[in-house]
Design a protein around this motif. Structure first.
Motif, PDB file in Angstrom:
ATOM      1  N   LEU A 139     -10.771   1.612 -14.515  1.00  0.00           N
ATOM      2  CA  LEU A 139     -10.886   0.306 -13.867  1.00  0.00           C
ATOM      3  C   LEU A 139      -9.620  -0.507 -14.149  1.00  0.00           C
ATOM      4  CD1 LEU A 139     -14.534  -0.833 -14.680  1.00  0.00           C
ATOM      5  CD2 LEU A 139     -13.563  -0.584 -12.404  1.00  0.00           C
ATOM      6  N   TYR A 140      -9.169  -1.294 -13.157  1.00  0.00           N
ATOM      7  CA  TYR A 140      -7.991  -2.152 -13.335  1.00  0.00           C
ATOM      8  C   TYR A 140      -6.810  -1.379 -13.931  1.00  0.00           C
ATOM      9  CZ  TYR A 140     -12.111  -5.162 -13.261  1.00  0.00           C
ATOM     10  OH  TYR A 140     -13.317  -5.728 -12.947  1.00  0.00           O
ATOM     11  N   LYS A 142      -3.733  -1.187 -13.280  1.00  0.00           N
ATOM     12  CA  LYS A 142      -2.457  -1.904 -13.426  1.00  0.00           C
ATOM     13  C   LYS A 142      -2.498  -2.868 -14.602  1.00  0.00           C
ATOM     14  CE  LYS A 142      -1.190  -1.567  -8.543  1.00  0.00           C
ATOM     15  NZ  LYS A 142      -0.869  -2.316  -7.292  1.00  0.00           N
ATOM     16  N   ASP A 143      -3.588  -3.600 -14.734  1.00  0.00           N
ATOM     17  CA  ASP A 143      -3.685  -4.597 -15.800  1.00  0.00           C
ATOM     18  C   ASP A 143      -4.152  -4.005 -17.120  1.00  0.00           C
ATOM     19  OD1 ASP A 143      -2.895  -6.644 -14.067  1.00  0.00           O
ATOM     20  OD2 ASP A 143      -4.949  -6.954 -13.373  1.00  0.00           O
ATOM     21  N   ASN A 144      -5.005  -3.006 -17.058  1.00  0.00           N
ATOM     22  CA  ASN A 144      -5.559  -2.384 -18.269  1.00  0.00           C
ATOM     23  C   ASN A 144      -5.495  -0.868 -18.140  1.00  0.00           C
ATOM     24  OD1 ASN A 144      -7.539  -5.030 -17.746  1.00  0.00           O
ATOM     25  ND2 ASN A 144      -6.799  -4.813 -19.842  1.00  0.00           N
ATOM     26  N   THR A 166      -8.919  -0.835 -22.392  1.00  0.00           N
ATOM     27  CA  THR A 166      -8.964  -0.204 -21.078  1.00  0.00           C
ATOM     28  C   THR A 166     -10.419  -0.041 -20.669  1.00  0.00           C
ATOM     29  OG1 THR A 166      -8.200   1.695 -19.761  1.00  0.00           O
ATOM     30  CG2 THR A 166      -8.917   2.153 -22.005  1.00  0.00           C
ATOM     31  N   TYR A 167     -10.659   0.016 -19.364  1.00  0.00           N
ATOM     32  CA  TYR A 167     -12.026   0.121 -18.843  1.00  0.00           C
ATOM     33  C   TYR A 167     -12.148   1.370 -17.974  1.00  0.00           C
ATOM     34  CZ  TYR A 167     -12.221  -4.868 -20.050  1.00  0.00           C
ATOM     35  OH  TYR A 167     -12.169  -6.071 -20.711  1.00  0.00           O
ATOM     36  N   THR A 206     -16.639  -5.988 -11.666  1.00  0.00           N
ATOM     37  CA  THR A 206     -16.319  -5.570 -10.306  1.00  0.00           C
ATOM     38  C   THR A 206     -15.417  -4.353 -10.362  1.00  0.00           C
ATOM     39  OG1 THR A 206     -16.436  -7.855  -9.552  1.00  0.00           O
ATOM     40  CG2 THR A 206     -15.323  -6.275  -8.102  1.00  0.00           C
ATOM     41  N   SER A 207     -15.695  -3.372  -9.539  1.00  0.00           N
ATOM     42  CA  SER A 207     -14.968  -2.095  -9.608  1.00  0.00           C
ATOM     43  C   SER A 207     -13.687  -2.147  -8.805  1.00  0.00           C
ATOM     44  CB  SER A 207     -15.846  -0.961  -9.091  1.00  0.00           C
ATOM     45  OG  SER A 207     -15.129   0.225  -9.035  1.00  0.00           O
ATOM     46  N   HIS A 208     -12.586  -1.784  -9.489  1.00  0.00           N
ATOM     47  CA  HIS A 208     -11.303  -1.496  -8.827  1.00  0.00           C
ATOM     48  C   HIS A 208     -10.771  -0.206  -9.429  1.00  0.00           C
ATOM     49  CE1 HIS A 208     -11.131  -5.317  -6.701  1.00  0.00           C
ATOM     50  NE2 HIS A 208     -11.446  -5.919  -7.813  1.00  0.00           N
ATOM     51  N   GLU A 210      -9.473   3.667 -10.029  1.00  0.00           N
ATOM     52  CA  GLU A 210      -8.560   4.625  -9.420  1.00  0.00           C
ATOM     53  C   GLU A 210      -8.607   5.918 -10.223  1.00  0.00           C
ATOM     54  OE1 GLU A 210      -4.628   3.169  -8.951  1.00  0.00           O
ATOM     55  OE2 GLU A 210      -5.208   1.517  -7.651  1.00  0.00           O
TER      56      GLU A 210
END
Length: 210
Positions: A139-140, A142-144, A166-167, A206-208, A210
């Motif tokens: 999840l996320y 780029k940010d995490n 990280t998520y 919320t899921s982002h 990859e």
């Protein structure tokens, strides 16, 4: 009947000895796995199922309440899912959240003591490898982003003021928070030691992925 030549007998005895050593080594490896205390559970499963599948004793069931329990000894987690399952190293901090007798969350630090950076990285990288193999996604990213064994990551982790997080997400079923941060160990004040935290539950972000 001709007696068995001495060389042949020695070869036969050698094969028997090698076979016995191999069998004994296999037994010892399996015995170690059997003897390692383990809490085996699935999200949404029951206290009773967890108890029957685990080899570590656990806190008594508290009916009719939202509560959390702990293993009675250091124990590893075996998270049961046909696709998304994984196993952690033994943990000293290990809590399971319940709604009545239904499991709805896990908090664990998959280590029995604060670890040196090499050991802590080994733990988190192994967990991430298990998740990737099972189809979990970051999840996320780029940010995490996920943890990595690079000079940049080591520098970030060594920053005493910033724990890294990280998520990960498993389809629409589960999410994980994985963190690592510096820890001032009073037993080893001159060493850089690290704590790992892992929280697992139903999706809450919320899921982002990859």
């Amino acid at each position: 009947m001709n007696p068995v030549p001495l060389v042949a007998r020695r070869r036969w005895l050698l094969r028997v000895v090698v076979a016995l050593i191999a069998v004994n080594a296999t037994y010892l490896m399996v015995q170690v796995l059997w003897d390692e205390p383990e809490i085996a559970l699935e999200m949404g499963g029951t206290y009773e199922d967890m108890s029957s599948q685990s080899t570590a004793r656990f806190s008594p069931l508290i009916r009719g309440h939202i509560w959390f329990g702990v293993p009675k000894t250091d124990a590893r987690l075996r998270f049961i899912d046909t696709q998304y399952g994984f196993v952690t190293p033994a943990a000293r901090f290990f809590t399971v959240n319940f709604d009545d007798n239904i499991i709805d969350g896990i908090r664990i630090s998959p280590q029995v003591e604060p670890l040196l950076l090499e050991g802590a990285l080994k733990v988190v990288l192994d967990l991430q490898d298990q998740w990737r193999s099972g189809g979990w996604a970051v999840l996320y990213p780029k940010d995490n982003p996920p943890f990595a064994d690079t000079p940049e990551w080591r520098a970030r982790i060594r920053d005493a003021n910033n724990g890294e997080i990280t998520y990960w997400q498993a389809g629409y079923k589960y999410q994980i928070l994985l963190g690592m941060s510096r820890f001032k160990d009073s037993k080893r004040p001159q060493e850089e030691r690290y704590l790992i935290t892992l929280g697992l539950g139903k999706p809450w972000l919320t899921s982002h992925a990859e």
